[in-house]
Design a protein around this motif. Structure first.
Motif, PDB file in Angstrom:
ATOM      1  N   UNK A 187      -0.304  -8.060  -0.042  1.00 51.43           N
ATOM      2  CA  UNK A 187       0.101  -7.966   1.361  1.00 51.43           C
ATOM      3  C   UNK A 187       0.751  -6.606   1.600  1.00 51.43           C
ATOM      4  N   UNK A 188       1.165  -6.330   2.821  1.00 52.19           N
ATOM      5  CA  UNK A 188       2.011  -5.164   3.085  1.00 52.19           C
ATOM      6  C   UNK A 188       3.418  -5.459   2.567  1.00 52.19           C
ATOM      7  N   UNK A 189       4.108  -4.417   2.132  1.00 50.80           N
ATOM      8  CA  UNK A 189       5.424  -4.572   1.511  1.00 50.80           C
ATOM      9  C   UNK A 189       6.475  -3.896   2.384  1.00 50.80           C
ATOM     10  N   UNK A 190       7.548  -4.633   2.684  1.00 48.81           N
ATOM     11  CA  UNK A 190       8.660  -4.110   3.465  1.00 48.81           C
ATOM     12  C   UNK A 190       9.836  -3.839   2.539  1.00 48.81           C
ATOM     13  N   UNK A 191      10.291  -2.593   2.497  1.00 48.24           N
ATOM     14  CA  UNK A 191      11.425  -2.205   1.659  1.00 48.24           C
ATOM     15  C   UNK A 191      12.738  -2.407   2.424  1.00 48.24           C
ATOM     16  N   UNK A 192      13.868  -2.523   1.719  1.00 41.94           N
ATOM     17  CA  UNK A 192      15.157  -2.746   2.380  1.00 41.94           C
ATOM     18  C   UNK A 192      15.476  -1.634   3.374  1.00 41.94           C
ATOM     19  N   UNK A 193      16.029  -2.036   4.529  1.00 36.60           N
ATOM     20  CA  UNK A 193      16.438  -1.075   5.542  1.00 36.60           C
ATOM     21  C   UNK A 193      15.308  -0.493   6.364  1.00 36.60           C
ATOM     22  N   UNK A 194      14.078  -0.919   6.114  1.00 36.26           N
ATOM     23  CA  UNK A 194      12.926  -0.397   6.841  1.00 36.26           C
ATOM     24  C   UNK A 194      12.468  -1.421   7.887  1.00 36.26           C
ATOM     25  N   UNK A 195      11.875  -0.920   8.955  1.00 29.45           N
ATOM     26  CA  UNK A 195      11.330  -1.801   9.992  1.00 29.45           C
ATOM     27  C   UNK A 195       9.811  -1.847   9.953  1.00 29.45           C
ATOM     28  N   UNK A 196       9.207  -0.951   9.189  1.00 31.01           N
ATOM     29  CA  UNK A 196       7.748  -0.917   9.063  1.00 31.01           C
ATOM     30  C   UNK A 196       7.397  -1.003   7.583  1.00 31.01           C
ATOM     31  N   UNK A 197       6.239  -1.600   7.245  1.00 32.14           N
ATOM     32  CA  UNK A 197       5.860  -1.706   5.839  1.00 32.14           C
ATOM     33  C   UNK A 197       5.634  -0.350   5.191  1.00 32.14           C
ATOM     34  N   UNK A 198       5.680  -0.341   3.871  1.00 34.15           N
ATOM     35  CA  UNK A 198       5.406   0.865   3.113  1.00 34.15           C
ATOM     36  C   UNK A 198       3.997   1.375   3.423  1.00 34.15           C
ATOM     37  N   UNK A 199       3.834   2.679   3.616  1.00 29.44           N
ATOM     38  CA  UNK A 199       2.494   3.216   3.859  1.00 29.44           C
ATOM     39  C   UNK A 199       1.629   3.105   2.613  1.00 29.44           C
ATOM     40  N   UNK A 200       0.326   3.186   2.809  1.00 31.19           N
ATOM     41  CA  UNK A 200      -0.602   3.112   1.687  1.00 31.19           C
ATOM     42  C   UNK A 200      -0.431   4.320   0.769  1.00 31.19           C
ATOM     43  N   UNK A 201      -0.748   4.119  -0.501  1.00 30.81           N
ATOM     44  CA  UNK A 201      -0.558   5.147  -1.517  1.00 30.81           C
ATOM     45  C   UNK A 201      -1.826   6.003  -1.661  1.00 30.81           C
ATOM     46  N   UNK A 202      -1.621   7.308  -1.712  1.00 29.50           N
ATOM     47  CA  UNK A 202      -2.723   8.241  -1.966  1.00 29.50           C
ATOM     48  C   UNK A 202      -2.918   8.392  -3.470  1.00 29.50           C
ATOM     49  N   UNK A 203      -3.982   9.100  -3.858  1.00 33.16           N
ATOM     50  CA  UNK A 203      -4.217   9.384  -5.271  1.00 33.16           C
ATOM     51  C   UNK A 203      -2.979  10.038  -5.864  1.00 33.16           C
ATOM     52  N   UNK A 204      -2.549   9.541  -7.012  1.00 32.24           N
ATOM     53  CA  UNK A 204      -1.302   9.983  -7.634  1.00 32.24           C
ATOM     54  C   UNK A 204      -1.535  11.292  -8.390  1.00 32.24           C
ATOM     55  N   UNK A 205      -1.114  12.398  -7.796  1.00 34.09           N
ATOM     56  CA  UNK A 205      -1.237  13.719  -8.427  1.00 34.09           C
ATOM     57  C   UNK A 205       0.103  14.448  -8.310  1.00 34.09           C
ATOM     58  N   UNK A 206       0.322  15.503  -9.094  1.00 33.76           N
ATOM     59  CA  UNK A 206       1.569  16.268  -8.937  1.00 33.76           C
ATOM     60  C   UNK A 206       1.746  16.816  -7.524  1.00 33.76           C
ATOM     61  N   UNK A 207       0.670  17.323  -6.912  1.00 35.20           N
ATOM     62  CA  UNK A 207       0.769  17.854  -5.555  1.00 35.20           C
ATOM     63  C   UNK A 207       1.097  16.751  -4.551  1.00 35.20           C
ATOM     64  N   UNK A 208       0.536  15.582  -4.769  1.00 43.40           N
ATOM     65  CA  UNK A 208       0.818  14.466  -3.851  1.00 43.40           C
ATOM     66  C   UNK A 208       2.288  14.069  -3.934  1.00 43.40           C
TER      67      UNK A 208
END
Length: 260
Positions: free
Chosen positions: A129-150
């Motif tokens: 599902x979408x994940x809501x972190x503490x103190x946030x009003x919107x879910x965590x955005x989707x993750x991009x490819x994990x690279x040093x530049x990202x």
């Protein structure tokens, strides 16, 4: 003569054997696990065959005297294991079509499990599902490819998050058991961190998709140990290096890079 069943209609989750085995690992966190089990029992009992609860280190039994509408099967490790090794061990107890890897600090306010399964595409190997972190009003955005530049650029102005995730964090991962079995589960060379990206990459490389229930929400009571512990920070950094040196990372990067 009795009327034959209408096979064109989907069978309700509650009318079939519970399709999910849940794996939760406690690192001295049974006080966090208890409300999670209560919420799963309240909202998703019909979807859960059993919970495999692994004690990675000895701790007092904060669940003594409690019972739920599903079986809780205990594993008590003789010595601590890494994230992937613990969940692979739990998968050995799984005989259901779906296998859910769940952090002790996840919270749910409604049933997200049955709707996820109903939404699953035939090639969906891993769902969340979408994940809501503490103190946030919107879910965590989707993750991009994990690279040093990202990593360096994700908090800078103009950074664009992907519409479809390249990977799913390990705190809530609902695997199709056939997909988990096909790719051999988590790579146990990762002790903690990095194994979630790696298993997502290998799932996609095996031809399965990652699917997000965009209309479903779970909450994460985040425990940011890597921000305050040198040991966790060390695991985090060394795991990133293992990711970037792995063959699956480079094959997945080529898969996701558009041809010129």
């Amino acid at each position: 003569m009795p009327t034959p069943p209408d096979l064109t209609l989907p069978t309700p989750i509650a009318a079939i054997s519970p399709p999910i085995t849940v794996s939760i690992v406690s690192h001295g966190q049974l006080a966090l696990v208890r409300p999670l089990l209560e919420q799963l029992d309240r909202h998703s009992r019909a979807a859960i065959a059993k919970v495999v609860l692994t004690l990675n280190i000895p701790e007092p039994d904060a669940l003594a005297g409690q019972s739920w509408g599903f079986e809780v099967e205990w594993i008590r490790n003789a010595s601590p294991k890494g994230f992937g090794a613990n969940h692979n061990q739990a998968f050995g107890r799984c005989d259901t079509p779906w296998f859910l890897v769940l952090n002790p600090d996840i919270r749910v306010d409604s049933d997200v499990l049955a709707p996820l399964i109903v939404q699953a595409a035939p090639d969906a190997g891993l769902m969340t599902p979408r994940i809501l972190e503490p103190g946030k009003t919107a879910p965590e955005p989707h993750r991009a490819l994990l690279t040093p530049l990202e990593i360096l650029g994700r908090n800078k102005p103009g950074y664009v998050r992907p519409a479809v995730p390249a990977w799913i964090p390990g705190l809530f991962m609902l695997f199709r058991s056939a997909a988990y079995r096909e790719i051999g589960g988590f790579d146990e060379r990762f002790f903690m961190y990095g194994e979630d990206f790696d298993i997502c990459a290998r799932t996609r490389l095996a031809g399965w998709t990652l699917q997000v229930g965009e209309d479903l929400l779970a909450r994460h009571d985040a425990q940011r140990a890597s921000h305050r512990s040198k040991r966790y920070l060390y695991w985090h950094v060394t795991s990133l290096l293992k990711v970037w040196l792995s063959g699956s990372f480079w094959r997945y990067r080529r898969m996701r890079t558009p041809a010129p």
